[in-house]
Every structure is written in structure tokens, then in C-alpha cells.
Scaffold this motif. Structure first.
Motif, mmCIF file in Angstrom:
data_model
loop_
_atom_site.group_PDB
_atom_site.id
_atom_site.type_symbol
_atom_site.label_atom_id
_atom_site.label_comp_id
_atom_site.label_asym_id
_atom_site.label_seq_id
_atom_site.Cartn_x
_atom_site.Cartn_y
_atom_site.Cartn_z
ATOM 1 N N ARG A 190 26.963 43.066 -31.212
ATOM 2 C CA ARG A 190 26.881 43.863 -32.308
ATOM 3 C C ARG A 190 25.988 44.975 -32.206
ATOM 4 O O ARG A 190 25.978 46.129 -32.408
ATOM 5 C CB ARG A 190 26.742 43.175 -33.628
ATOM 6 C CG ARG A 190 28.304 42.760 -34.047
ATOM 7 C CD ARG A 190 28.175 42.359 -35.508
ATOM 8 N NE ARG A 190 27.194 41.329 -35.771
ATOM 9 C CZ ARG A 190 27.238 39.878 -35.707
ATOM 10 N NH1 ARG A 190 28.525 39.514 -35.439
ATOM 11 N NH2 ARG A 190 26.293 39.146 -36.046
ATOM 12 N N GLY A 191 24.853 44.505 -31.711
ATOM 13 C CA GLY A 191 23.565 45.387 -31.743
ATOM 14 C C GLY A 191 23.821 46.554 -30.449
ATOM 15 O O GLY A 191 23.412 47.695 -30.908
ATOM 16 N N LEU A 192 24.250 46.007 -29.507
ATOM 17 C CA LEU A 192 24.541 46.929 -28.403
ATOM 18 C C LEU A 192 25.627 47.976 -28.671
ATOM 19 O O LEU A 192 25.524 49.195 -28.532
ATOM 20 C CB LEU A 192 24.931 46.213 -27.032
ATOM 21 C CG LEU A 192 23.825 45.345 -26.335
ATOM 22 C CD1 LEU A 192 24.388 44.413 -25.442
ATOM 23 C CD2 LEU A 192 22.730 46.349 -25.717
ATOM 24 N N SER A 193 26.595 47.384 -29.240
ATOM 25 C CA SER A 193 27.909 48.254 -29.637
ATOM 26 C C SER A 193 27.315 49.402 -30.708
ATOM 27 O O SER A 193 27.646 50.482 -30.620
ATOM 28 C CB SER A 193 28.839 47.557 -30.267
ATOM 29 O OG SER A 193 29.815 48.151 -31.135
ATOM 30 N N SER A 194 26.556 49.092 -31.587
ATOM 31 C CA SER A 194 26.038 49.873 -32.665
ATOM 32 C C SER A 194 25.057 50.815 -31.821
ATOM 33 O O SER A 194 25.236 52.068 -32.124
ATOM 34 C CB SER A 194 25.148 49.083 -33.625
ATOM 35 O OG SER A 194 24.638 50.202 -34.851
ATOM 36 N N ARG A 195 24.053 50.531 -31.118
ATOM 37 C CA ARG A 195 23.124 51.315 -30.662
ATOM 38 C C ARG A 195 23.732 52.257 -29.457
ATOM 39 O O ARG A 195 23.394 53.388 -29.386
ATOM 40 C CB ARG A 195 22.065 50.325 -29.652
ATOM 41 C CG ARG A 195 21.197 51.200 -28.683
ATOM 42 C CD ARG A 195 19.979 51.493 -29.907
ATOM 43 N NE ARG A 195 18.943 51.988 -28.928
ATOM 44 C CZ ARG A 195 18.224 52.994 -29.160
ATOM 45 N NH1 ARG A 195 18.472 53.762 -30.017
ATOM 46 N NH2 ARG A 195 17.250 53.394 -28.227
ATOM 47 N N LEU A 196 24.811 51.807 -28.649
ATOM 48 C CA LEU A 196 25.575 52.680 -27.946
ATOM 49 C C LEU A 196 26.755 53.468 -28.403
ATOM 50 O O LEU A 196 27.256 54.189 -27.808
ATOM 51 C CB LEU A 196 25.890 52.004 -26.671
ATOM 52 C CG LEU A 196 24.793 51.033 -26.024
ATOM 53 C CD1 LEU A 196 25.589 50.101 -24.671
ATOM 54 C CD2 LEU A 196 23.838 52.160 -24.999
ATOM 55 N N ILE A 252 28.732 52.877 -20.233
ATOM 56 C CA ILE A 252 29.689 51.722 -21.133
ATOM 57 C C ILE A 252 30.404 52.258 -21.961
ATOM 58 O O ILE A 252 30.126 52.958 -22.850
ATOM 59 C CB ILE A 252 28.425 50.895 -21.495
ATOM 60 C CG1 ILE A 252 27.614 50.239 -20.416
ATOM 61 C CG2 ILE A 252 29.123 49.712 -22.347
ATOM 62 C CD1 ILE A 252 26.246 49.458 -21.044
ATOM 63 N N GLY A 253 31.454 51.923 -21.963
ATOM 64 C CA GLY A 253 32.640 52.462 -22.703
ATOM 65 C C GLY A 253 32.963 51.316 -23.893
ATOM 66 O O GLY A 253 33.568 51.930 -24.895
ATOM 67 N N ALA A 254 32.723 50.196 -23.900
ATOM 68 C CA ALA A 254 32.848 49.410 -24.747
ATOM 69 C C ALA A 254 31.962 47.812 -24.472
ATOM 70 O O ALA A 254 31.615 47.654 -23.327
ATOM 71 C CB ALA A 254 34.329 48.831 -24.880
ATOM 72 N N ILE A 301 23.881 51.092 -13.196
ATOM 73 C CA ILE A 301 24.496 51.368 -14.661
ATOM 74 C C ILE A 301 23.478 52.047 -15.519
ATOM 75 O O ILE A 301 22.528 51.530 -15.805
ATOM 76 C CB ILE A 301 25.337 50.178 -14.935
ATOM 77 C CG1 ILE A 301 26.071 50.447 -16.069
ATOM 78 C CG2 ILE A 301 24.168 49.022 -15.636
ATOM 79 C CD1 ILE A 301 26.998 49.202 -16.547
ATOM 80 N N THR A 302 24.088 52.988 -16.434
ATOM 81 C CA THR A 302 23.187 53.815 -17.280
ATOM 82 C C THR A 302 24.095 53.495 -18.851
ATOM 83 O O THR A 302 25.326 53.135 -18.663
ATOM 84 C CB THR A 302 23.126 55.183 -16.927
ATOM 85 O OG1 THR A 302 24.516 55.844 -17.018
ATOM 86 C CG2 THR A 302 22.509 55.375 -15.778
ATOM 87 N N PRO A 303 23.451 53.536 -19.713
ATOM 88 C CA PRO A 303 24.210 53.327 -20.915
ATOM 89 C C PRO A 303 25.418 54.347 -21.073
ATOM 90 O O PRO A 303 26.438 54.002 -21.723
ATOM 91 C CB PRO A 303 23.227 53.933 -22.159
ATOM 92 C CG PRO A 303 21.783 53.445 -21.372
ATOM 93 C CD PRO A 303 22.099 53.754 -19.911
ATOM 94 N N SER A 304 25.423 55.406 -20.734
ATOM 95 C CA SER A 304 26.506 56.320 -20.666
ATOM 96 C C SER A 304 27.935 55.922 -19.913
ATOM 97 O O SER A 304 28.985 56.204 -20.200
ATOM 98 C CB SER A 304 26.345 57.812 -20.190
ATOM 99 O OG SER A 304 25.921 57.980 -18.743
ATOM 100 N N VAL A 351 29.800 52.641 -29.173
ATOM 101 C CA VAL A 351 30.965 52.205 -28.479
ATOM 102 C C VAL A 351 31.824 50.838 -29.247
ATOM 103 O O VAL A 351 31.219 50.101 -29.961
ATOM 104 C CB VAL A 351 30.757 51.731 -27.103
ATOM 105 C CG1 VAL A 351 30.084 52.845 -26.162
ATOM 106 C CG2 VAL A 351 29.793 50.410 -26.920
ATOM 107 N N PRO A 352 32.993 50.842 -28.946
ATOM 108 C CA PRO A 352 33.823 49.750 -29.601
ATOM 109 C C PRO A 352 33.285 48.369 -29.261
ATOM 110 O O PRO A 352 32.694 48.177 -28.151
ATOM 111 C CB PRO A 352 35.186 49.893 -28.939
ATOM 112 C CG PRO A 352 35.092 51.417 -28.634
ATOM 113 C CD PRO A 352 33.819 51.766 -28.166
ATOM 114 N N LEU A 353 33.676 47.454 -30.157
ATOM 115 C CA LEU A 353 33.119 45.884 -30.127
ATOM 116 C C LEU A 353 34.472 45.431 -29.998
ATOM 117 O O LEU A 353 35.160 45.522 -30.807
ATOM 118 C CB LEU A 353 32.148 45.579 -31.324
ATOM 119 C CG LEU A 353 31.853 44.045 -31.150
ATOM 120 C CD1 LEU A 353 30.731 43.988 -30.017
ATOM 121 C CD2 LEU A 353 30.987 43.872 -32.521
#
Length: 50
Positions: free
Chosen positions: A29-35, A6-8, A1-4, A37-39
Motif C-alpha cells: 500500500r505504501g509503495l502504491s501510494s508513493r508511486l 513500475i506500472g502496478a 529499474i527506476t520508479p517510473s 500506481v494501482p495496487l
């Protein structure tokens, strides 16, 4: 799996132990912000049903 891939990001809002929920929410929250994508907050009990 790559960051791209991940959709949410979903995380447990509760019920549960406060400290554990806060850590999970902070990481989500950190992952959502960094990527960028919606939280999505999810009720822990309802997640088991669905």
C-alpha cells in the motif's frame, strides 16, 4: 529499474500467516501510494498456477 518503470504493485492477499500478510500488504500500500500506481491483491495459491 527506476520508479517510473513500475506500472502496478501486486501483493499476496492470502492464504497465509496473518502477520506476514499484513506486513506485505502495508508495504505494498505504501509503495502504491508513493508511486501513484494501482495496487493489485493476488491469491497466493492462484499466483503459483498462473
Amino acid at each position: 529499474i527506476t520508479p517510473s518503470d513500475i506500472g502496478a504493485i501486486a501483493y499476496s492477499q492470502g492464504p497465509g500467516l496473518g502477520p506476514c500478510l499484513r506486513v506485505g500488504a502495508a508495504i505494498a500500500r505504501g509503495l502504491s501510494s508513493r508511486l501513484a500506481v494501482p495496487l493489485i491483491g493476488v491469491n497466493h495459491c492462484v499466483a503459483h498456477i498462473e
